[in-house]
Design an enzyme around this catalytic site. Structure first.
Site, PDB file in Angstrom:
ATOM      1  N   HIS A 152      26.111 -41.677 -41.763  1.00 37.20           N
ATOM      2  CA  HIS A 152      24.897 -40.858 -41.810  1.00 37.20           C
ATOM      3  C   HIS A 152      23.637 -41.674 -41.573  1.00 37.20           C
ATOM      4  O   HIS A 152      22.575 -41.103 -41.322  1.00 37.20           O
ATOM      5  CB  HIS A 152      24.822 -40.063 -43.119  1.00 37.20           C
ATOM      6  N   ASP A 182      32.337 -41.160 -43.730  1.00 37.57           N
ATOM      7  CA  ASP A 182      30.939 -41.589 -43.676  1.00 37.57           C
ATOM      8  C   ASP A 182      30.823 -43.102 -43.477  1.00 37.57           C
ATOM      9  O   ASP A 182      30.014 -43.763 -44.118  1.00 37.57           O
ATOM     10  CB  ASP A 182      30.193 -41.172 -44.941  1.00 37.57           C
ATOM     11  N   SER A 257      21.897 -46.819 -48.645  1.00 35.54           N
ATOM     12  CA  SER A 257      23.082 -46.288 -47.974  1.00 35.54           C
ATOM     13  C   SER A 257      23.671 -47.325 -47.032  1.00 35.54           C
ATOM     14  O   SER A 257      22.974 -47.916 -46.216  1.00 35.54           O
ATOM     15  CB  SER A 257      22.727 -45.036 -47.175  1.00 35.54           C
TER      16      SER A 257
END
Length: 516
Positions: A152, A182, A257
């Site tokens: 992402h 992901d 992230s």
């Protein structure tokens, strides 16, 4: 409040013992400690603090391997004026500080609740030049420049670069992505230089309560270290079919992230991918992709740029305690097959709706999620033994797995099997709280009404559902239903398993015997 006569003397004794213990590690001057007399200390008391854990050595070792990931894309011009008020922010009070506060905490990725991606609302203005849209974290896994981040973070990008711990910015190439987990892999050309990299840990040895250190790029600050413990394992947050997250309480924010979480040996136990946050900032609940999952996916991405997973070709649902009871299972473990897809490997091997998959290659299946992960871990074409519970006993079938399609579930536009409005006379199954009529097309009974106070309503049966079987026996009349209920009661079952068709999909519902 009544106090025992020796309460004060007991406290005094403890105090004297504490002073004596201090004398072992420090120095206590001459003085007197007596009832009603304050202690007089000629010299200061020196206490050696207990040795607390330090993460400095770990951080020093791993920090050169952690990078900031910058992502750019060619953004098409939009009609907005850049005010960023589209998502209901125009309804805020006319308070500049309040608006600035809310804008600071927006722009998180919304894929399956995955936060941590910082988005910039720069526009291209038609000049064709890439503009920054995201900033996250990543880490090197090889000395020749392969690095891992989140899908992402890079999914909308066209140009990528990384900023190393010493401030150097290097161009990166996207090698491959896997949206289902992901994960993404980038490659940096070091011009012959070797990069410091880190290894994946054996996360099966990670225990709840273990110390962990997260390193990343929160809010674009770069090189930030936080620490905490493993809070939980096996978390399912609804992000996808392979959810098996490690939960940590180390502070993780947007921009973290794709960054790593380390154990105290400097090994990666997981990759930061999501946070739970009502406010947008860290509240101490973060989720990591386990190292075991990441390691296999990353190897596939480095090898071929994509991940090929095994495919069983069945739709499954959880085994509830009622379903287990209706099938004679001792526990509610396994995955109930609601349908076997036409042309799929499972159906070719003989798996049918109503089977409960309990093992794959001798390993127990606890839930549908675990079955999906187990099958996905096999390569397409792999032959596996699938154990199913059928007609009160275990059977094993050999399945040659196929390749998982681009979509886990293929939608059908074929309306030929949809049930038209029933025209036949409706019959009432009072014990079940259902009113049904014969299906005009195909076999089964169409539900025309559901008593809102019935078990059927509690379990989600709706008008329009088609009852096709009960306990694996086809039902076409109310007499068939009554017989199935009677047979279950005689067999000592407390529930029956009813197969329901809705919108071309099958599901199973367990209903108690003899209850309305």
């Amino acid at each position: 409040m009544n106090i025992a006569p020796n309460s004060y003397s007991l406290t005094r004794k403890r105090l004297m013992a504490a002073v004596a213990s201090l004398a072992v590690v420090g120095t206590v001057g001459a003085g007197m400690l007596a009832t009603g007399t304050a202690p007089v200390l000629a010299d200061a008391v020196r206490v050696e603090a207990p040795q607390m854990p330090s993460f400095a050595d770990v951080v020093e070792h791993v920090s050169p391997a952690v990078v900031s990931v910058k992502v750019k894309a060619k953004i098409q011009p939009t009609a907005d004026d850049g005010s960023d008020d589209q998502d209901g922010f125009d309804n805020l009070p006319d308070n500049p500080q309040l608006r600035r506060f809310f804008k600071e905490f927006r722009g998180f990725g919304d894929q399956g609740g995955q936060f941590g991606m910082r988005r910039f609302n720069h526009r291209d203005h038609g000049n064709g030049q890439p503009r920054p849209i995201a900033q996250g974290s990543g880490f090197f896994i090889s000395e020749d420049g392969y690095l891992v981040t989140n899908n992402h973070v890079v999914s909308e990008g066209s140009d990528f670069s990384v900023v190393t711990n010493d401030g150097k910015e290097l161009d990166a190439k996207l090698i491959g992505t896997d949206p289902r987990t992901d994960l993404a892999v980038l490659k940096v050309d070091g011009g012959g230089n070797k990069f410091t990299y880190v290894d994946f840990a054996d996360d099966s040895k990670v225990r709840i309560g273990d110390w962990v250190v997260a390193v990343g790029n929160p809010f674009g600050l770069g090189g930030t270290v936080t620490a905490g413990i493993v809070s939980a394992r096996g978390r399912d947050i609804g992000a996808g079919p392979y959810d098996d997250f490690i939960q940590i309480d180390a502070s993780v924010n947007r921009g973290n992230s794709g960054g790593p979480t380390f154990n105290l040996n400097g090994q990666v136990i997981g990759i930061n991918t999501a946070i739970f946050s009502p406010s947008g900032g860290s509240v101490g609940i973060a989720f990591d992709i386990p190292a075991s999952t990441a390691k296999q996916v990353v190897q596939d991405l480095m090898k071929s740029g994509s991940v090929q997973r095994g495919w069983l070709g069945v739709e499954i649902q959880p085994v509830t305690s009622d379903i287990a009871e209706s099938l004679g299972l001792k526990s509610d473990k396994g995955a109930l097959v609601s349908s076997a897809q036409d042309g799929g490997p499972g159906k070719k091997a003989g798996i049918v709706a109503g089977d409960v998959i309990t093992q794959v290659d001798g390993k127990d299946v606890a839930s549908p999620k675990e079955l999906a992960r187990m099958i996905g871990a096999f390569a397409p074409g792999k032959s596996v033994d699938v154990t199913v519970w059928r007609n009160g006993k275990n059977e094993t079938v050999k399945v040659d797995l196929g390749t998982l399609p681009a979509s886990d579930k293929q939608a059908s536009n074929d309306d030929s099997n949809k049930q038209s409005a029933p025209a036949a006379k409706a019959d009432t199954l009072a014990d079940l709280g259902l009113t049904v009529t014969k299906a005009e097309k195909g076999k089964g009974l169409v539900v025309t009404d559901v008593d809102p106070d019935s078990d059927a309503a509690d379990r989600g049966i709706q008008p329009g559902d088609v009852i096709t079987s009960i306990n694996s026996n086809e039902v076409n009349t109310t007499d068939d239903v009554s017989k199935a209920m009677t047979d279950a009661a005689k067999a000592g079952r407390k529930a029956v398993l009813m197969q329901i068709t809705r919108d071309d999909s099958n599901r199973f519902v367990a209903l108690p015997v003899g209850k309305g």
